[in-house]
Enzyme design. Structure first.
Site, mmCIF file in Angstrom:
data_model
loop_
_atom_site.group_PDB
_atom_site.id
_atom_site.type_symbol
_atom_site.label_atom_id
_atom_site.label_comp_id
_atom_site.label_asym_id
_atom_site.label_seq_id
_atom_site.Cartn_x
_atom_site.Cartn_y
_atom_site.Cartn_z
ATOM 1 N N LYS A 91 -79.412 6.147 6.768
ATOM 2 C CA LYS A 91 -78.809 6.562 8.035
ATOM 3 C C LYS A 91 -77.662 7.551 7.777
ATOM 4 O O LYS A 91 -77.573 8.602 8.407
ATOM 5 C CB LYS A 91 -78.277 5.333 8.781
ATOM 6 C CG LYS A 91 -77.859 5.592 10.217
ATOM 7 C CD LYS A 91 -76.883 4.527 10.724
ATOM 8 C CE LYS A 91 -75.495 4.710 10.086
ATOM 9 N NZ LYS A 91 -74.423 3.947 10.728
ATOM 10 N N THR A 95 -68.985 4.947 12.259
ATOM 11 C CA THR A 95 -69.603 6.075 11.567
ATOM 12 C C THR A 95 -70.746 6.570 12.425
ATOM 13 O O THR A 95 -71.812 5.959 12.466
ATOM 14 C CB THR A 95 -70.106 5.638 10.180
ATOM 15 O OG1 THR A 95 -68.973 5.231 9.413
ATOM 16 C CG2 THR A 95 -70.800 6.788 9.470
ATOM 17 N N LYS A 123 -65.868 12.289 7.438
ATOM 18 C CA LYS A 123 -66.378 10.968 7.065
ATOM 19 C C LYS A 123 -67.776 11.084 6.463
ATOM 20 O O LYS A 123 -68.091 10.487 5.430
ATOM 21 C CB LYS A 123 -66.400 10.068 8.310
ATOM 22 C CG LYS A 123 -67.175 8.767 8.171
ATOM 23 C CD LYS A 123 -66.585 7.814 7.143
ATOM 24 C CE LYS A 123 -67.385 6.508 7.080
ATOM 25 N NZ LYS A 123 -67.077 5.749 5.849
#
Lengths: 299, 299, 299, 299
Positions: free
Chosen positions: A238, A93, A169
């Site tokens: 994050k 990711t 994503k």
């Protein structure tokens, strides 16, 4: 196929196992020394350097974050170690911006690049039940498809520009975070009025909100238990920041993302970064003057 | 049982049909003259005044909003028309504050009061597939249970104070609105980056967000089609305001609700109150500089 | 003193003029060729390269943004060109992170670094009426003080770590942006109720909000005129982002900053980046369904 | 003139004193018995009932909130006690909706109604330095003007429909609350970076933000001292809600107002309703993980 794999964390270990089971020859590098023995006994070749991984037909990265991915895979030596027909398959990711840089770096050397982040937690990785979101040049994605097939339950190809997979994503992770905040506010509202959280959870997940993610996160919130963390608050921040960066780059205002950003920052600034990322629900409760639920307390 | 029923709108008609099928004797009053013939042919007694409904064993209201419910059921004549053992069962989506007043009005006259709003749209009402959220004194709820059984697929009793059922209903509607906004922002982000909305929808609803509500509302947003409205934006604002009022009364800050409130106000102030309430997703797209999708345009 | 000055834009030209008037020898570099003749006739030495500026006793930068400042002043040749006792005085509005890097780059070579951004517009720069916010090692700031004295009306030394001055500058700009949004919402509220905007402005600025900035920005909003821009919306977004980055680095949630970020993004995504940054007030009006004010229209 | 005055609180006492000094005959009613002696010695007639006040040429109300104003001045006996040429002058901070009802009630009986809320705190009331915001029929406002002249320093007539004055008053209070939140976020940002709050305050109020309100509220925030309260947080929430209600009625989305609403709710839900309304600044600090400033602690 000869596969290189950098980043054998909780997710990577399961993915590597499935690649090996399918008959692939997997060379693994991990920063720490942790799972070396386990990897070896599973049939992996354990490398001393990521360059050995880069030298395989396809090198997969499943590293922790932008910094780790950039440090390892943008190293000129790493790029040079890739064979002429090499392909970098990034499943971590990471930011849209980094995916762009990874693609450019590979293109410069004539190598292929595919972004294919996944949805699913470690148990899904181990069970080959991941959902793979892939993007990149058509033939490059086609080369990766057999690997997706043994690591996941379904692949979604969302475009021919690799960073698109990262956009999707990050959008998905944003939606999960927004679902958590929504639950947090709804539980604060009902709990302060005197509704039993477990009963409210049962009602939600039996009626309108039947997706398993509601059960998972709703369960954490209803019991007010955020340890041990399945996915830490620190990482939640994050991911929200990555989604905001993707939105910023394309000039897409996202007010819910702004609220989420403040929630994650607050929780971390107050010392709760180690909790599960569903723990921002506690902020909604505290703002309403509610106290943490003691174990076994119905509300 | 002899049932009075005030408010034979799209939802009420289905509910009345199921009560009659189960053998109950139903006296119906509706403000307009619309469904009179249909109601009669279905076996209902059509009343000229709500007082005839009030005179039955249990009187159900399924009126449109707080104003209509207060006008009809807080009328002293209505309360006086209720039998000594009468019970007012309010199934409309109303404010927590009004539910409290309804309960007090009934209590003053020695009558029983139950709040039992429902989740489900008109087809679910017709198919007896509603989810009923009930609260009130235990024996009063028990008296209503046979009616719930023939109108819905499952009943959740959330407490002995009637307004609790309204809190839960409003929390559920807040969650739907927040899901819509979340989808709106996620679609704006992915669409502006060039992702096909239908493909993104397919991915979402096949992976993490499998609840049917995601398919329903995501489908409207992916096709950017908000007419004809299943549930109007105007009513969406009403419901968000009711949730905020319940939150205000209990001092529960809900930042997502604040964002939703502004979205619904904006859409209505700009003349879009007649669209489906998923239409606030268009505001997220417009803020990103995106134009409405033409029919058949993939993105 | 021998001064180098890179970045002779609208602000720089006024500052350079005041340095020359005070008897300093100023060597100027600017990317374009625009004000060369004017600078020469004012008594400046016009350099062909920023390195000539770097070679002076103190080199001031008043460049446009982070990218320009980094490109010019982090160039190893620039740093090498600075004398052993050289000092880089950065007066541009830049990020806290860049200020840190500038300080480190100077420290590595044994040179001094001071951050001293300013409050004030071009006319204030020309009139030596700037407010200077300075931070850095005590002796380094002391060396710059004579320059501050001839460029500004007052200097505020906010600490010994240079980036603190940038934090304060960004906090000030955030406050201006928040004031603009506050005015935008208040004008939308009163205008939609039928209050004359000019009258409301007069009332505000005669009673509680007497600071000149309210007159300036309130005047733009009351007349709904955002061209020509005194400070462009595009730059407003840049400044809000810098404030958010400073907040992010220190983990400080700022919900108003989040709202501002969305406002600036929306205005720019919709094609209004060239308007004055007070133009976000038009978004508050549009959200309320109000139309732009025609010239001379009282409301 | 013969004046009735209901509501002799901290504000009212000063206003009454100035009316008496100007030679008016003032009959006062107050719910409590508190200032009776002081009022008498100042020359007021102390009434046992608000009806005695209603019977004067003009009756002024300066009561605490909507509930008090409605209870006293919408009482049919109060309206009946007003002379045929009577005038109700409402100077309290009340909702736009109530101002409309007060106007209608007076109109029904042929009496005049003027809304004229004020800006200023008790010392300004005592010193006849209030700012008066008035609206109503032209001749009615003209009748009140001599009273405004002795109670305030300047009168702003904002329209002929009385509730407009209330809109303006609420917009002004919203702006003050937004200024407080802006200061709170800016102080949190700078303080967490290590800037001394008093120094930051000095800088702000010497440069861009010279209006006295910045000094007043900034001073409270810089010293982190919110007791004793000049204006309580509880009342701050009331005022934000009134502004939001005025915005809702006219369909004006105000995102800053939404943030403020959540701040005030949070502070009160956590038990701080008794602090000065600038105390919401502590929430911004706490969210950043900062602790309250101890006395004399520079930051």
């Amino acid at each position: 196929m000869r596969i290189g794999f950098v980043g054998a964390g909780a997710m990577g270990v399961g993915m590597i196992g499935n690649l090996i089971k399918a008959g692939h020859e997997v060379t693994v590098w991990n920063r720490g020394t942790g799972p070396r023995a386990a990897l070896k006994s599973a049939g992996a070749v354990v490398a001393d350097s990521p360059l050995e991984c880069a030298a395989q037909d396809i090198v997969i990265n499943m590293l922790a974050d932008d910094a780790a991915v950039a440090e390892v895979t943008l190293d000129p030596a790493f790029l040079a170690a890739m064979p002429a027909a090499g392909l970098h398959l990034s499943m971590a990711t990471i930011s849209v911006a980094l995916a762009e840089r990874l693609g450019e770096a590979c293109a410069t050397g004539g190598r292929a690049y595919v972004s294919a982040p996944v949805f699913g937690r470690p148990p899904a990785a181990a069970a080959a039940q991941l959902f793979v979101v892939a993007a990149g040049a058509r033939d490059a994605v086609a080369r990766c498809q057999p690997l997706f097939d043994v690591m996941g339950q379904r692949t979604f190809v969302v475009g021919e520009r690799a960073p698109l997979a990262n956009v999707v994503k990050l959008a998905g992770n944003f939606m999960l975070a927004a679902m958590i905040e929504t639950l947090g506010e709804a539980f604060a509202l009902t709990r302060k009025h005197g509704i039993d959280p477990q009963q409210f959870l049962d009602l939600l997940t039996s009626t309108l909100f039947t997706a398993p993610v509601y059960k998972t996160y709703g369960g954490l919130i209803a019991s007010d238990q955020y340890e041990p963390a399945g996915f830490k608050l620190n990482l939640g921040l994050k991911d929200v920041r990555l989604a905001q960066a993707a939105a910023d780059a394309a000039m897409v205002p996202m007010p819910f993302a702004g609220v989420l950003h403040d929630r994650y920052m607050t929780a971390i600034a107050q010392g709760h970064g180690h909790l599960d990322w569903a723990g921002i629900a506690r902020l909604a409760a505290e703002a309403a003057g509610l106290h943490p639920l003691a174990d076994g307390d119905p509300g």
